[in-house]
Design an enzyme around this catalytic site. Structure first.
Site, PDB file in Angstrom:
ATOM      1  N   CYS A 266      -2.287  -0.388   7.506  1.00  0.00           N
ATOM      2  CA  CYS A 266      -1.514   0.842   7.366  1.00  0.00           C
ATOM      3  C   CYS A 266      -1.580   1.686   8.641  1.00  0.00           C
ATOM      4  O   CYS A 266      -0.584   2.290   9.032  1.00  0.00           O
ATOM      5  CB  CYS A 266      -1.997   1.634   6.161  1.00  0.00           C
TER       6      CYS A 266
ATOM      7  N   HIS B  69       0.859  -1.183   0.000  1.00  0.00           N
ATOM      8  CA  HIS B  69       0.000   0.000   0.000  1.00  0.00           C
ATOM      9  C   HIS B  69       0.897   1.236   0.000  1.00  0.00           C
ATOM     10  O   HIS B  69       2.041   1.190   0.486  1.00  0.00           O
ATOM     11  CB  HIS B  69      -0.894   0.020   1.237  1.00  0.00           C
TER      12      HIS B  69
ATOM     13  N   CYS C 276      -6.109   1.844   5.852  1.00  0.00           N
ATOM     14  CA  CYS C 276      -6.733   0.591   6.284  1.00  0.00           C
ATOM     15  C   CYS C 276      -6.132   0.197   7.638  1.00  0.00           C
ATOM     16  O   CYS C 276      -5.164   0.815   8.097  1.00  0.00           O
ATOM     17  CB  CYS C 276      -6.484  -0.494   5.231  1.00  0.00           C
TER      18      CYS C 276
ATOM     19  N   GLU D  16       0.997   3.884   1.829  1.00  0.00           N
ATOM     20  CA  GLU D  16       1.507   4.288   3.142  1.00  0.00           C
ATOM     21  C   GLU D  16       2.684   3.425   3.573  1.00  0.00           C
ATOM     22  O   GLU D  16       3.698   3.929   4.063  1.00  0.00           O
ATOM     23  CB  GLU D  16       0.416   4.172   4.228  1.00  0.00           C
TER      24      GLU D  16
END
EC number: 3.5.4.33
Length: 161
Positions: free
Chosen positions: A97, A64, A94, A66
């Site tokens: 993260c 992801h 999410c 992040e």
């Protein structure tokens, strides 16, 4: 969540880095990834890492924006901690993260669009509200939310269309 106006360590010259995160999100979308972008900024205001989602490209469910930005910023800092750093991300993180943000000791989290389906900050699991969460950043939501939501909506509409 907090209001950003006049914020940032008492300084009146707050500067958002959400435009750079939106640029990373657009680039991710062009690569066929879900268009999410992230930027890590040092305590002195220097951009130290940028990333967009690369889940499909890397065949990695943890890639992801992040996580990739935090990894790059930690490598640049030579530390697993990013105390005092800011993270800008186009979509509410999410749970995975959000946990990484906590573990990295990010000082401030700025995010754009809310994620009712998979969010882990204000929606769903609310990782930072959990008693096992050891570090909670300052959280500022809704920055660039409309542009971020438009990118996501257009991306998924093209996929369905």
């Amino acid at each position: 969540m907090a209001d950003v106006a006049g914020h940032h360590r008492g300084m009146s010259g707050f500067r958002s880095h959400m435009a750079a995160a939106l640029g990373e999100a657009r680039a991710a979308g062009l690569r066929g990834e879900v268009p999410v972008g992230a930027v890590v900024v040092s305590p002195s205001g220097v951009v130290v890492a940028v990333a967009g989602n690369r889940v499909r490209e890397l065949c990695d469910p943890t890639a992801h924006a992040e996580v990739l930005a935090i990894r790059a910023a930690c490598a640049a800092a030579g530390s697993e901690r990013l105390v005092g750093h800011d993270l800008y991300v186009t979509l509410e993180p999410c749970p995975m993260c959000a946990a990484a943000i906590s573990l990295a000791r990010i000082g401030r989290l700025y995010y754009g669009a809310a994620d009712p389906k998979s969010g882990g900050v204000a929606q769903g699991t609310r990782v930072f509200s959990h008693p096992q969460c050891h570090h909670v950043p300052e959280i500022y939501d809704g920055i660039g939310a409309e542009q971020a939501a438009d990118l996501l909506r257009d991306f998924f509409a093209d996929r369905r269309g």
